[in-house]
Design an enzyme around this catalytic site. Structure first.
Site, PDB file in Angstrom:
ATOM      1  N   GLU A 177       7.302  -4.396  -0.894  1.00 34.32           N
ATOM      2  CA  GLU A 177       7.630  -4.668   0.510  1.00 34.32           C
ATOM      3  C   GLU A 177       7.613  -6.166   0.796  1.00 34.32           C
ATOM      4  O   GLU A 177       8.485  -6.701   1.482  1.00 34.32           O
ATOM      5  CB  GLU A 177       6.622  -3.995   1.459  1.00 34.32           C
ATOM      6  CG  GLU A 177       6.544  -2.484   1.358  1.00 34.32           C
ATOM      7  CD  GLU A 177       5.434  -2.033   0.410  1.00 34.32           C
ATOM      8  OE1 GLU A 177       5.351  -2.550  -0.720  1.00 34.32           O
ATOM      9  OE2 GLU A 177       4.666  -1.141   0.808  1.00 34.32           O
ATOM     10  N   HIS A 220       3.804  -7.139  -3.859  1.00 32.76           N
ATOM     11  CA  HIS A 220       4.194  -5.748  -3.667  1.00 32.76           C
ATOM     12  C   HIS A 220       5.680  -5.713  -3.308  1.00 32.76           C
ATOM     13  O   HIS A 220       6.225  -6.703  -2.801  1.00 32.76           O
ATOM     14  CB  HIS A 220       3.368  -5.112  -2.537  1.00 32.76           C
ATOM     15  CG  HIS A 220       1.966  -4.749  -2.940  1.00 32.76           C
ATOM     16  ND1 HIS A 220       1.152  -3.937  -2.190  1.00 32.76           N
ATOM     17  CD2 HIS A 220       1.242  -5.090  -4.046  1.00 32.76           C
ATOM     18  CE1 HIS A 220      -0.022  -3.792  -2.796  1.00 32.76           C
ATOM     19  NE2 HIS A 220       0.010  -4.485  -3.923  1.00 32.76           N
ATOM     20  N   CYS A 256       0.448  -0.443   2.177  1.00 32.45           N
ATOM     21  CA  CYS A 256      -0.986  -0.781   2.217  1.00 32.45           C
ATOM     22  C   CYS A 256      -1.236  -1.701   3.430  1.00 32.45           C
ATOM     23  O   CYS A 256      -0.286  -2.111   4.102  1.00 32.45           O
ATOM     24  CB  CYS A 256      -1.384  -1.481   0.915  1.00 32.45           C
ATOM     25  SG  CYS A 256      -0.802  -3.197   0.799  1.00 32.45           S
ATOM     26  N   CYS A 306       0.850  -4.976   3.335  1.00 33.56           N
ATOM     27  CA  CYS A 306       2.285  -4.798   3.591  1.00 33.56           C
ATOM     28  C   CYS A 306       2.548  -4.335   5.017  1.00 33.56           C
ATOM     29  O   CYS A 306       3.523  -4.766   5.638  1.00 33.56           O
ATOM     30  CB  CYS A 306       2.869  -3.837   2.566  1.00 33.56           C
ATOM     31  SG  CYS A 306       2.847  -4.540   0.892  1.00 33.56           S
TER      32      CYS A 306
END
Lengths: 151, 151
Positions: free
Chosen positions: A57, A55, A85, A88
């Protein structure tokens, strides 16, 4: 639409999200800022990198840690186009990010103001200050257009 | 102590946790198994890799995804010596791990049977089958000894 200029880190995160969509990845971008300087940035890339953890992040945090030569990013900010999420949000806490800025909220996948509300768990050892909403329309439009084109 | 032989993947995860401690990293080891074969393994390495996300599970998942050439590890198992934290539980869900086996529970940092109980959140899109307890004493002893030596 946004009626005032976005802070530069969020404008950059939105630009990264746009690049993500162009590469067929879910349009999310993230930027880590230390003392006013971008020290790590990324867009979503699980497909391109064959990495379920890639992801925006996570990649931005990892790049910032290498750039600064320390695994804890005390004093740093993370700017991201979508509410993080659980994975993260957990990484943000491990990295000791001081301030988290996110654009759009994510009722389905977010874990800051939705679902697990990770930073509100008594277990959570480090909570960043959290700010949201800047760039929300731009980010949400990118996501909506991306998923609409795939239906 | 454990009175029967550990399943080989958990024995390997314990061995990795031991190596972790030898390198000054919190002793946690993880192994991804696909069709009975180890396709990714790691121990904790945030210090060595200067990476706040470098928990054993994250590294093992990333390595398994590269080894198999796919970002979703459907049908795979993750064996880890400690109850996963929110970051790792989130990654396990993103990776579509079918079965999760962990040794020791972690009331302070775990997010499977403690804290955020991530797989029980209505938001959670993929829940692995979860088994725990095998190798618990060995794993807990490694962790206890590691932190005792640092006090």
């Amino acid at each position: 639409m946004t009626r005032w200029p976005l802070p530069p880190p969020m404008a950059r995160a939105i630009e990264l999200a746009r690049q993500s969509a162009e590469q067929g990845e879910v349009p999310v971008g993230a930027v880590v800022v230390c003392n006013g300087v971008i020290v790590g940035e990324a867009h979503n890339a699980p497909r391109r990198l064959t990495d379920p953890t890639a992801h925006a992040e996570i990649l931005a945090l990892r790049r910032a840690a290498v750039a600064l030569g320390r695994e804890r990013l005390d004093g740093c900010e993370l700017w991201v186009t979508l509410e993080p999420c659980p994975m993260c949000a957990g990484a943000i806490s491990h990295a000791r990010i001081a301030r988290l800025y996110y654009a759009a909220t994510d009722p389905k996948g977010g874990a800051v103001e939705h679902g697990a509300r990770l930073f509100d768990q008594p277990q959570c050892l480090h909570r960043p200050d959290v700010y949201s909403g800047m760039g929300e329309d731009l980010s949400a439009t990118l996501l909506r257009d991306f998923f609409a084109a795939r239906r």
